[in-house]
Write a protein that holds these residues in place. Structure first.
Motif, PDB file in Angstrom:
ATOM      1  N   LEU A 156      10.984  -1.971  -1.428  1.00  0.00           N
ATOM      2  CA  LEU A 156       9.996  -1.576  -2.428  1.00  0.00           C
ATOM      3  C   LEU A 156       8.597  -1.733  -1.842  1.00  0.00           C
ATOM      4  O   LEU A 156       8.309  -2.733  -1.208  1.00  0.00           O
ATOM      5  N   ALA A 157       7.770  -0.732  -2.065  1.00  0.00           N
ATOM      6  CA  ALA A 157       6.408  -0.786  -1.562  1.00  0.00           C
ATOM      7  C   ALA A 157       5.576  -1.637  -2.510  1.00  0.00           C
ATOM      8  O   ALA A 157       5.373  -1.272  -3.661  1.00  0.00           O
ATOM      9  N   LYS A 158       5.067  -2.751  -2.020  1.00  0.00           N
ATOM     10  CA  LYS A 158       4.237  -3.620  -2.837  1.00  0.00           C
ATOM     11  C   LYS A 158       2.813  -3.080  -2.843  1.00  0.00           C
ATOM     12  O   LYS A 158       2.324  -2.596  -1.816  1.00  0.00           O
ATOM     13  N   CYS A 213      -6.202   0.935  -3.933  1.00  0.00           N
ATOM     14  CA  CYS A 213      -4.888   0.291  -3.951  1.00  0.00           C
ATOM     15  C   CYS A 213      -4.355   0.240  -2.524  1.00  0.00           C
ATOM     16  O   CYS A 213      -4.387   1.247  -1.818  1.00  0.00           O
ATOM     17  N   SER A 214      -3.914  -0.934  -2.111  1.00  0.00           N
ATOM     18  CA  SER A 214      -3.307  -1.094  -0.786  1.00  0.00           C
ATOM     19  C   SER A 214      -1.800  -1.069  -0.912  1.00  0.00           C
ATOM     20  O   SER A 214      -1.236  -1.738  -1.788  1.00  0.00           O
ATOM     21  N   HIS A 215      -1.173  -0.312  -0.019  1.00  0.00           N
ATOM     22  CA  HIS A 215       0.300  -0.239  -0.008  1.00  0.00           C
ATOM     23  C   HIS A 215       0.744  -0.070   1.428  1.00  0.00           C
ATOM     24  O   HIS A 215       1.132   1.023   1.862  1.00  0.00           O
ATOM     25  N   ASN A 216       0.694  -1.170   2.180  1.00  0.00           N
ATOM     26  CA  ASN A 216       0.914  -1.136   3.623  1.00  0.00           C
ATOM     27  C   ASN A 216       2.317  -0.696   4.025  1.00  0.00           C
ATOM     28  O   ASN A 216       2.498  -0.145   5.106  1.00  0.00           O
ATOM     29  N   LYS A 242      -1.645   4.140   3.900  1.00  0.00           N
ATOM     30  CA  LYS A 242      -1.470   2.714   3.605  1.00  0.00           C
ATOM     31  C   LYS A 242      -2.378   2.251   2.473  1.00  0.00           C
ATOM     32  O   LYS A 242      -2.349   1.082   2.070  1.00  0.00           O
ATOM     33  N   SER A 243      -3.197   3.141   1.963  1.00  0.00           N
ATOM     34  CA  SER A 243      -4.034   2.832   0.819  1.00  0.00           C
ATOM     35  C   SER A 243      -4.323   4.126   0.074  1.00  0.00           C
ATOM     36  O   SER A 243      -4.046   5.225   0.580  1.00  0.00           O
ATOM     37  N   SER A 244      -4.871   3.985  -1.115  1.00  0.00           N
ATOM     38  CA  SER A 244      -5.303   5.168  -1.859  1.00  0.00           C
ATOM     39  C   SER A 244      -6.450   4.746  -2.766  1.00  0.00           C
ATOM     40  O   SER A 244      -6.597   3.558  -3.096  1.00  0.00           O
ATOM     41  N   THR A 245      -7.275   5.706  -3.145  1.00  0.00           N
ATOM     42  CA  THR A 245      -8.424   5.414  -3.992  1.00  0.00           C
ATOM     43  C   THR A 245      -8.448   6.370  -5.175  1.00  0.00           C
ATOM     44  O   THR A 245      -8.459   7.591  -4.994  1.00  0.00           O
ATOM     45  N   LEU A 246      -8.439   5.793  -6.350  1.00  0.00           N
ATOM     46  CA  LEU A 246      -8.602   6.561  -7.578  1.00  0.00           C
ATOM     47  C   LEU A 246     -10.088   6.654  -7.866  1.00  0.00           C
ATOM     48  O   LEU A 246     -10.781   5.634  -7.921  1.00  0.00           O
ATOM     49  N   SER A 247     -10.585   7.861  -8.086  1.00  0.00           N
ATOM     50  CA  SER A 247     -11.998   8.060  -8.379  1.00  0.00           C
ATOM     51  C   SER A 247     -12.151   8.660  -9.767  1.00  0.00           C
ATOM     52  O   SER A 247     -11.589   9.717 -10.062  1.00  0.00           O
ATOM     53  N   CYS A 264      -1.583   1.306 -10.014  1.00  0.00           N
ATOM     54  CA  CYS A 264      -1.149   2.122  -8.882  1.00  0.00           C
ATOM     55  C   CYS A 264       0.344   1.866  -8.682  1.00  0.00           C
ATOM     56  O   CYS A 264       0.771   0.712  -8.618  1.00  0.00           O
ATOM     57  N   LEU A 265       1.126   2.895  -8.591  1.00  0.00           N
ATOM     58  CA  LEU A 265       2.568   2.759  -8.387  1.00  0.00           C
ATOM     59  C   LEU A 265       2.976   3.608  -7.195  1.00  0.00           C
ATOM     60  O   LEU A 265       2.576   4.776  -7.094  1.00  0.00           O
ATOM     61  N   VAL A 266       3.747   3.018  -6.307  1.00  0.00           N
ATOM     62  CA  VAL A 266       4.208   3.723  -5.114  1.00  0.00           C
ATOM     63  C   VAL A 266       5.719   3.833  -5.182  1.00  0.00           C
ATOM     64  O   VAL A 266       6.412   2.823  -5.362  1.00  0.00           O
ATOM     65  N   GLY A 267       6.231   5.030  -5.052  1.00  0.00           N
ATOM     66  CA  GLY A 267       7.679   5.238  -5.094  1.00  0.00           C
ATOM     67  C   GLY A 267       7.992   6.665  -5.492  1.00  0.00           C
ATOM     68  O   GLY A 267       7.149   7.561  -5.363  1.00  0.00           O
TER      69      GLY A 267
END
Lengths: 111, 113
Positions: free
Chosen positions: A1-3, A22-25, A69-74, A88-91
């Protein structure tokens, strides 16, 4: 699971642009990045989703660098009604895997 | 479309009682899930399902059971309620497409005394 890791809280003023990172390494190759908004006493609501580069819709933009590895909501020109918690949800890349949320960012917009 | 519906909106239980939280969706979504949200906290996944007859555990499954006999319904059962299960419960559903955008219900607020 991507934390995922997000700032716990942010303050802004009406009319300003807000960027939440959001960081999701350990994001997996097929994973998508999805942002949800939640108001008190309501279920989360979809805002925007992306896989790579930039996505824009009528309420927000999502910036995803090449390494993902990251994303930015603007959020452009926020108003008082944008005060909410943003997750932020990754999956979602491998159909049927569980979808787990991080802690979210509590955004307070001041007049 | 009604989207995702949850009943009841609010429930008070005594310790040791059992109950079922109902969740239904009319979007023909394959994926359904249950989350709990404690005051001031994020959402934690309890159980999820990728289709009728298939369920699996999430992050915090202890004390809860689920079943998925139809595509539309995904009830959550509390076997023996405990005060630690006081929370707001959200049901969500999505297609099993890439990205799996989830649609959430309005929530059930549960108080266990």
């Amino acid at each position: 699971l991507a934390k995922t890791t997000q700032p716990i809280s942010m303050d802004s003023y009406e009319g300003q642009e807000v960027n939440i990172t959001c960081s999701h390494n350990n994001i997996a190759t097929n994973d998508y990045i999805t942002w949800y908004q939640q108001f008190p006493s309501q279920g989360p609501r979809f805002i925007i989703q992306g896989y790579k580069t930039k996505v824009t819709n009528e309420v927000a933009s999502l910036f995803i660098p090449a390494d993902r590895k990251s994303s930015t909501l603007s959020l452009p020109r926020v108003s008082l009604s944008d005060t909410a918690v943003y997750y932020c949800l990754v999956g979602g890349g491998n159909a049927g895997n569980m979808l787990t949320f991080g802690g979210g960012t509590r955004l307070m917009v001041k007049p | 479309n009604a989207g995702v519906t949850q009943t009841p909106k609010f429930q008070v239980l005594k310790t040791g009682q059992s109950m079922t939280l109902q969740c239904a969706q009319d979007m023909n979504h394959e994926y359904m899930s249950w989350y709990r949200q404690d005051p001031g906290m994020g959402l934690r996944l309890i159980h999820y399902s990728v289709g009728a007859g298939i369920t699996d555990q999430g992050e915090v499954p202890n004390g809860y059971n689920v079943s998925r006999s139809t595509t539309e319904d995904f009830p959550l059962r509390l076997l023996s309620a405990a005060p630690s299960q006081t929370s707001v419960y959200f049901c969500a559903s999505s297609y099993l497409d890439r990205g799996q955008t989830q649609y959430f219900g309005p929530g059930t607020r549960l108080l266990v005394l």
